[in-house]
Design a protein around this motif. Structure first.
Motif, PDB file in Angstrom:
ATOM      1  N   GLN A 101      22.441   6.620 -24.678  1.00  0.00           N
ATOM      2  CA  GLN A 101      21.168   7.272 -24.427  1.00  0.00           C
ATOM      3  C   GLN A 101      21.419   8.728 -24.056  1.00  0.00           C
ATOM      4  O   GLN A 101      22.551   9.116 -23.740  1.00  0.00           O
ATOM      5  CB  GLN A 101      20.410   6.547 -23.311  1.00  0.00           C
ATOM      6  CG  GLN A 101      19.964   5.145 -23.705  1.00  0.00           C
ATOM      7  CD  GLN A 101      19.082   4.495 -22.667  1.00  0.00           C
ATOM      8  OE1 GLN A 101      19.543   4.071 -21.620  1.00  0.00           O
ATOM      9  NE2 GLN A 101      17.798   4.415 -22.962  1.00  0.00           N
ATOM     10  N   PRO A 102      20.393   9.562 -24.091  1.00  0.00           N
ATOM     11  CA  PRO A 102      20.620  10.975 -23.742  1.00  0.00           C
ATOM     12  C   PRO A 102      21.223  11.154 -22.355  1.00  0.00           C
ATOM     13  O   PRO A 102      21.977  12.097 -22.117  1.00  0.00           O
ATOM     14  CB  PRO A 102      19.209  11.575 -23.818  1.00  0.00           C
ATOM     15  CG  PRO A 102      18.476  10.695 -24.781  1.00  0.00           C
ATOM     16  CD  PRO A 102      19.016   9.316 -24.560  1.00  0.00           C
ATOM     17  N   GLN A 103      20.905  10.232 -21.435  1.00  0.00           N
ATOM     18  CA  GLN A 103      21.411  10.363 -20.070  1.00  0.00           C
ATOM     19  C   GLN A 103      22.838   9.858 -19.906  1.00  0.00           C
ATOM     20  O   GLN A 103      23.461  10.095 -18.872  1.00  0.00           O
ATOM     21  CB  GLN A 103      20.509   9.599 -19.087  1.00  0.00           C
ATOM     22  CG  GLN A 103      19.088  10.097 -19.033  1.00  0.00           C
ATOM     23  CD  GLN A 103      18.193   9.326 -19.979  1.00  0.00           C
ATOM     24  OE1 GLN A 103      18.636   8.831 -21.021  1.00  0.00           O
ATOM     25  NE2 GLN A 103      16.918   9.205 -19.635  1.00  0.00           N
ATOM     26  N   GLY A 104      23.360   9.142 -20.899  1.00  0.00           N
ATOM     27  CA  GLY A 104      24.720   8.651 -20.762  1.00  0.00           C
ATOM     28  C   GLY A 104      24.996   7.471 -21.660  1.00  0.00           C
ATOM     29  O   GLY A 104      24.134   6.973 -22.390  1.00  0.00           O
ATOM     30  N   SER A 155      33.694  10.038 -24.508  1.00  0.00           N
ATOM     31  CA  SER A 155      34.668   9.801 -25.579  1.00  0.00           C
ATOM     32  C   SER A 155      35.077   8.337 -25.688  1.00  0.00           C
ATOM     33  O   SER A 155      35.819   7.964 -26.604  1.00  0.00           O
ATOM     34  CB  SER A 155      35.918  10.647 -25.327  1.00  0.00           C
ATOM     35  OG  SER A 155      36.508  10.303 -24.079  1.00  0.00           O
ATOM     36  N   ALA A 156      34.635   7.488 -24.751  1.00  0.00           N
ATOM     37  CA  ALA A 156      35.123   6.108 -24.700  1.00  0.00           C
ATOM     38  C   ALA A 156      34.223   5.182 -25.515  1.00  0.00           C
ATOM     39  O   ALA A 156      33.015   5.122 -25.297  1.00  0.00           O
ATOM     40  CB  ALA A 156      35.197   5.630 -23.250  1.00  0.00           C
ATOM     41  N   VAL A 157      34.826   4.442 -26.427  1.00  0.00           N
ATOM     42  CA  VAL A 157      34.126   3.437 -27.223  1.00  0.00           C
ATOM     43  C   VAL A 157      34.714   2.078 -26.867  1.00  0.00           C
ATOM     44  O   VAL A 157      35.925   1.871 -27.000  1.00  0.00           O
ATOM     45  CB  VAL A 157      34.289   3.706 -28.732  1.00  0.00           C
ATOM     46  CG1 VAL A 157      33.656   2.587 -29.541  1.00  0.00           C
ATOM     47  CG2 VAL A 157      33.702   5.058 -29.102  1.00  0.00           C
ATOM     48  N   ALA A 178      38.207  11.134 -15.982  1.00  0.00           N
ATOM     49  CA  ALA A 178      37.236  10.414 -16.815  1.00  0.00           C
ATOM     50  C   ALA A 178      37.412   8.931 -16.547  1.00  0.00           C
ATOM     51  O   ALA A 178      38.513   8.390 -16.668  1.00  0.00           O
ATOM     52  CB  ALA A 178      37.473  10.734 -18.283  1.00  0.00           C
ATOM     53  N   MET A 179      36.334   8.267 -16.154  1.00  0.00           N
ATOM     54  CA  MET A 179      36.406   6.857 -15.797  1.00  0.00           C
ATOM     55  C   MET A 179      35.012   6.266 -15.817  1.00  0.00           C
ATOM     56  O   MET A 179      34.018   6.992 -15.796  1.00  0.00           O
ATOM     57  CB  MET A 179      37.007   6.693 -14.394  1.00  0.00           C
ATOM     58  CG  MET A 179      36.206   7.401 -13.303  1.00  0.00           C
ATOM     59  SD  MET A 179      36.935   7.263 -11.654  1.00  0.00           S
ATOM     60  CE  MET A 179      36.276   5.678 -11.143  1.00  0.00           C
ATOM     61  N   PRO A 180      34.875   4.948 -15.900  1.00  0.00           N
ATOM     62  CA  PRO A 180      33.552   4.331 -15.799  1.00  0.00           C
ATOM     63  C   PRO A 180      32.925   4.631 -14.436  1.00  0.00           C
ATOM     64  O   PRO A 180      33.588   4.562 -13.400  1.00  0.00           O
ATOM     65  CB  PRO A 180      33.839   2.837 -15.952  1.00  0.00           C
ATOM     66  CG  PRO A 180      35.154   2.769 -16.659  1.00  0.00           C
ATOM     67  CD  PRO A 180      35.924   3.952 -16.169  1.00  0.00           C
ATOM     68  N   ILE A 232      37.909  -3.447 -19.741  1.00  0.00           N
ATOM     69  CA  ILE A 232      37.326  -2.651 -20.817  1.00  0.00           C
ATOM     70  C   ILE A 232      38.461  -2.046 -21.635  1.00  0.00           C
ATOM     71  O   ILE A 232      39.271  -1.261 -21.118  1.00  0.00           O
ATOM     72  CB  ILE A 232      36.438  -1.531 -20.242  1.00  0.00           C
ATOM     73  CG1 ILE A 232      35.369  -2.129 -19.314  1.00  0.00           C
ATOM     74  CG2 ILE A 232      35.805  -0.718 -21.352  1.00  0.00           C
ATOM     75  CD1 ILE A 232      34.689  -1.089 -18.440  1.00  0.00           C
ATOM     76  N   VAL A 233      38.512  -2.424 -22.881  1.00  0.00           N
ATOM     77  CA  VAL A 233      39.493  -1.867 -23.807  1.00  0.00           C
ATOM     78  C   VAL A 233      38.772  -0.849 -24.681  1.00  0.00           C
ATOM     79  O   VAL A 233      37.718  -1.156 -25.260  1.00  0.00           O
ATOM     80  CB  VAL A 233      40.140  -2.963 -24.672  1.00  0.00           C
ATOM     81  CG1 VAL A 233      41.087  -2.354 -25.698  1.00  0.00           C
ATOM     82  CG2 VAL A 233      40.875  -3.961 -23.783  1.00  0.00           C
ATOM     83  N   VAL A 234      39.306   0.356 -24.760  1.00  0.00           N
ATOM     84  CA  VAL A 234      38.683   1.388 -25.582  1.00  0.00           C
ATOM     85  C   VAL A 234      39.441   1.507 -26.899  1.00  0.00           C
ATOM     86  O   VAL A 234      40.645   1.290 -26.969  1.00  0.00           O
ATOM     87  CB  VAL A 234      38.646   2.749 -24.853  1.00  0.00           C
ATOM     88  CG1 VAL A 234      37.773   2.662 -23.618  1.00  0.00           C
ATOM     89  CG2 VAL A 234      40.038   3.208 -24.470  1.00  0.00           C
ATOM     90  N   ALA A 235      38.694   1.825 -27.943  1.00  0.00           N
ATOM     91  CA  ALA A 235      39.271   1.900 -29.281  1.00  0.00           C
ATOM     92  C   ALA A 235      38.488   2.915 -30.093  1.00  0.00           C
ATOM     93  O   ALA A 235      37.539   3.538 -29.615  1.00  0.00           O
ATOM     94  CB  ALA A 235      39.257   0.523 -29.942  1.00  0.00           C
TER      95      ALA A 235
END
Length: 918
Positions: free
Chosen positions: A817-820, A800-802, A480-482, A833-836
């Motif tokens: 969006q529905p596509q991503g 799962s990444a915010v 899982a990655m950008p 990018i820091v996820v929280a």
């Protein structure tokens, strides 16, 4: 007062974050062919300069260090023969290098002028100084030791005096650091947790006593001199899990890790870990005379691109790459449609290396050889036998039968059983079993005919049997990655319009019989004021062309079009080559109806004349002051060779066209969606048009002339459920010559205008594809680092990444969006990018129909700039205590909803300021 406290807290938080990230991420790579794009994920990179004629191009984020040995010299070094023999009294028994006597009075000057200065002249500005302890092999008495240390100190000071701006990274040198620590940018040492022992060629854990001694040595470096300290440890290439564990232990001690192989020829694990995006794709040139027509480019490249991966095509008929695979490649995909006995040994060697280095392998169609013993070692039992009874399906994964059901036949049944992993398709004939699709610990495979199949009764229509995205994700074990994305920007689907110049002199079937060029200008380009990239063919419009009697009128129309502010100038060549490689002598074409190009008087084909020559004509006669040709739009078969593509880059032009995105509801297969483009060799990348032109929808302009309206189906099918492509209205000038095609074109424009888009020029789209190819993504402790993205401005985040906007840097917003989950990047250089658990309180951009050219967060809001080709529309997420203004004038929101606050301006460019009170 409260506002002041708030600002103080935010400032303290930012300072804390800056301190936490102040340690540079460091990488060492001594191998040939270093992956420079990927290495740009690091702040400091040490390279072997002998692999370069010049230092890598300077980077805003990455400092390139040249490896330099101070205490020893190898015979292979260019300067080795210049060092007097008296200065080399002994050798290092471990590595074989000659040890340099540091006490020689002339050594410091020699080192600076003969070793450092040539590197400086080749562009190197920073240096990693190795073998700072080798003098210990020469000095046994305190006096000898003092003399060697004094000489080494003089040498280091001479270097810094001569090149004061150079960063110096030391390898050990613990004894002299009290005197020279002020010269050092950082200090490295080897083997804190895991080591390599050259004497017995084994990996092992570092003894606790050795570790304790090292930690004692680095204590003053960290605590007194506050220098970054790097620990270089060694583990096998294939044990990525151990590398991560060792790196984590090093980080826990407050040190900077680099964990790789002793040869330092792989992308190891450091403060960040590169997530490889390149995939080695194996093909057989004996089957495909032209790679452009292969299954690999036509079918495989598109799902790879969607997954954020960049294919590198390797011909199995040539020597296979011998470079280290780990860290460089996300995987290997082999698509061979038959066995190759003469290449079997090399293939198995490459596959074995991939397994040993932990690089996943995906096999499509055939393994390329028949070796039951080799297969057994990979958990697959192969046995002899033929299907004597009907073949039935006994197990079928949801990802099999995607567009075309599997139709097992007796003649392609080969008994084989997957013993390690999961069979995605299992067949049986009597007591015999076949598992032709499976996911394994080392990757996966899907054998023919269960990859791509022809539609029943149609020898040209192809369909996926496996769901390629799901299969590739599983087989390549993708993390899982950008994911870099060229379809969307600032939460909106991109829209580009480009026009090939064919048909400028054509007369339109409307009253007055104006030229198609005039109708195109009046009824389309001037009416639909969105960015257009428009080209002409010099051989059509110029006084020396085929329609010299119309040249004055055609050039007048061209000037009027190019003068429009929303038109970008492009060339469609001089003589409109129909078969590029036939004209350059690379391929033969027989029975061409139109010849190889337009038959212009006294013209002998020349690549430069077609590309730079046609651009010069347009720039000098047609383009207004301040505008120049930006794009070369390929003509004819759109299949130039690598040297021809290189000519566009040499001329300073971007290039585009080719690709076969023609998916419609009548032919709804993903095999009809083209990839981003193709490297024609040497990094000369040909960018494909996102969609095809009206010729495909009108049966090569034979009718129905209204057929181009079906491109709307293509737009819809490449948007949902997966957004594979931007909207691309791509047509020829002659589409403005017939009533049916004119109406169809209006329908297409109206559709695009009804969608939520961000319009842009073809050149801007091309730049985003180039950014896609070069961007690097790396894993950090708190999320990901994205670097070297150029013009690319969007990545899709894992579901799962915010993103935490307060803690992240280089990001402006996001939109689900529905596509991503689309994340908006605000920098062309770097984003952390820091996820929280939540996005935090900082305002962010939800969506906009314009490019974001500036984004400057501050304690009480954000300043930003939007620049688009249409009146501005955008949405922000912010609290009700925030006010948006332009040049000091408040902007009233159109609406406020849970989805954000919407704004609109008549301007196409705006500097904006969002200020929030506590």
């Amino acid at each position: 007062m409260l506002q002041k406290i708030c600002r103080t807290l935010i400032a303290a938080l930012m300072a804390c974050l800056a301190t936490a990230s102040s340690k540079p991420a460091v990488a060492f790579f001594y191998g040939a062919q270093p992956p420079l794009n990927e290495l740009r994920a690091f702040d400091w990179v040490v390279l072997e300069p002998d692999h370069f004629t010049a230092a890598p191009a300077a980077s805003a984020e990455t400092d390139w260090f040249a490896y330099v040995s101070v205490g020893e010299v190898e015979a292979r070094r260019s300067y080795a023969g210049k060092i007097p023999a008296a200065w080399l009294p002994s050798s290092n028994p471990a590595w074989g290098g000659k040890i340099i006597d540091q006490s020689q009075p002339e050594w410091p000057a020699f080192f600076v002028e003969q070793i450092i200065t040539p590197l400086w002249q080749r562009g190197w500005r920073h240096f990693f100084l190795d073998t700072l302890d080798s003098w210990q092999l020469l000095a046994s008495t305190p006096a000898e030791q003092a003399a060697q240390q004094a000489g080494l100190i003089r040498t280091l000071k001479a270097l810094k005096t001569r090149y004061p701006e150079a960063k110096l990274l030391f390898n050990r040198g613990f004894e002299v650091l009290p005197e020279v620590h002020g010269l050092a940018a950082g200090v490295a040492f080897e083997s804190l947790e895991a080591r390599w022992q050259p004497s017995n060629r084994q990996y092992s854990q570092v003894p606790e006593s050795d570790r304790a001694w090292l930690l004692q040595q680095i204590k003053p470096i960290q605590e007194q001199w506050k220098l970054p300290v790097i620990a270089i440890d060694y583990v096998p290439a294939g044990d990525r899990k151990q590398a991560r564990e060792v790196a984590a232990r090093i980080r826990a001690r407050g040190l900077i890790p680099w964990v790789a192989t002793p040869e330092l020829d792989i992308l190891g694990v450091g403060l960040v870990e590169v997530q490889p995006r390149r995939v080695m794709v194996l093909y057989d040139s004996s089957q495909y005379g032209n790679l452009m027509e292969s299954d690999h480019v036509r079918f495989l490249a598109t799902p790879l691109n969607y997954l954020g991966l960049v294919p590198e095509y390797v011909d199995v008929q040539q020597p296979l790459p011998g470079i280290a695979l780990a860290g460089r490649y996300a995987g290997i995909v082999s698509w061979l449609n038959g066995d190759l006995p003469s290449r079997a040994s090399d293939l198995k060697r490459l596959f074995d290396r991939a397994r040993n280095e932990g690089v996943p392998l995906a096999i499509l169609s055939r393994f390329g050889f028949n070796d039951p013993g080799w297969m057994a070692q990979r958990g697959i039992s192969v046995r002899d036998g033929n299907a004597t009874e009907a073949v039935r399906i006994t197990k079928q994964h949801a990802a099999v039968g995607f567009e075309h059901k599997p139709y097992p036949q007796r003649d392609n049944f080969e008994p084989m059983k997957l013993n390690e992993g999961e069979a995605w398709l299992s067949l049986a004939s009597g007591e015999l079993q076949q598992d032709p699709v499976g996911i394994t610990p080392w990757g996966g495979y899907a054998l023919g005919p269960y990859v791509v199949e022809l539609a029943p009764g149609d020898e040209t229509d192809t369909y996926w049997v496996i769901q390629p995205l799901e299969f590739l994700k599983a087989a390549l074990q993708l993390p899982a990655m950008p994911i870099a994305d060229t379809t969307t920007e600032n939460g909106r689907r991109l829209w580009l319009t480009h026009i090939d110049g064919d048909g400028f002199p054509s007369l339109a079937e409307i009253p007055g019989s104006p030229t198609a060029a005039e109708v195109m200008r009046r009824d389309f380009i001037e009416r639909y004021r969105v960015p257009h990239t428009v080209s002409v063919i010099e051989g059509e419009t110029s006084p020396n062309g085929l329609w010299s009697n119309m040249a004055k009128s055609l050039e007048t129309t061209s000037r009027a079009i190019f003068a429009l502010p929303h038109v970008e100038v492009a060339s469609h060549t001089y003589s409109h080559p129909f078969f590029w490689q036939a004209l350059t002598g690379k391929r033969k074409v027989e029975g061409s109806l139109y010849g190889l190009n337009l038959q212009l008087k006294n013209y002998k084909f020349s690549v430069d004349r077609e590309i730079s020559g046609s651009a010069a004509y347009i720039n000098s006669r047609l383009a207004p002051a301040g505008k120049q040709v930006k794009v070369l739009l390929w003509s004819g078969d759109c299949d130039p060779d690598g040297e021809t593509v290189a000519a566009t880059y040499k001329a300073g032009l971007r290039n585009m066209n080719a690709g076969d995105t023609t998916i419609t509801r009548a032919h709804p297969s993903w095999t009809r969606i083209s990839s981003l483009g193709l490297d024609k060799g040497g990094g000369n990348f040909q960018i494909f048009a996102p969609n095809q032109n009206e010729n495909i929808y009108t049966n090569d302009w034979k009718g129905p002339y209204w057929g181009f309206r079906r491109v709307i189906e293509t737009f819809e099918l490449t948007d949902k459920p997966y957004r594979f492509k931007p909207i691309n209205i791509y047509y020829h000038t002659y589409s403005a010559s017939r009533k049916a095609s004119i109406e169809a074109l209006h329908q297409v424009y109206r559709y695009a205008l009804s969608q939520e888009t961000l319009p842009l020029y073809a050149s801007a789209y091309i730049d985003r594809v180039i950014g896609f190819n070069q961007v690097v993504v790396a894993k950090t402790d708190s999320g990901w680092r994205v670097r070297n993205q150029g013009a690319l401005r969007t990545v899709r985040l894992p579901e799962s990444a915010v993103p935490d906007f307060a803690a992240s840097q280089g990001i402006a917003g996001w939109r689900q969006q529905p596509q991503g989950r689309y994340l908006h990047l605000s920098s062309q250089h770097s984003a952390d990018i820091v996820v929280a658990a939540e996005t935090g309180k900082r305002p962010y951009l939800i969506e906009a129909n314009a490019h974001l050219t500036a984004w400057q967060p501050r304690a009480d809001g954000v300043r930003f700039k939007l620049d688009g080709g249409v009146p501005l529309q955008w949405s922000l997420a912010h609290d009700t205590n925030c006010t948006l203004s332009q040049a000091g004038r408040p902007i009233k929101p159109l609406s406020r909803t849970a989805a954000g606050t919407q704004y609109k301006l008549a301007e196409q460019v705006a500097d904006l300021d969002l200020a929030c009170s506590p």
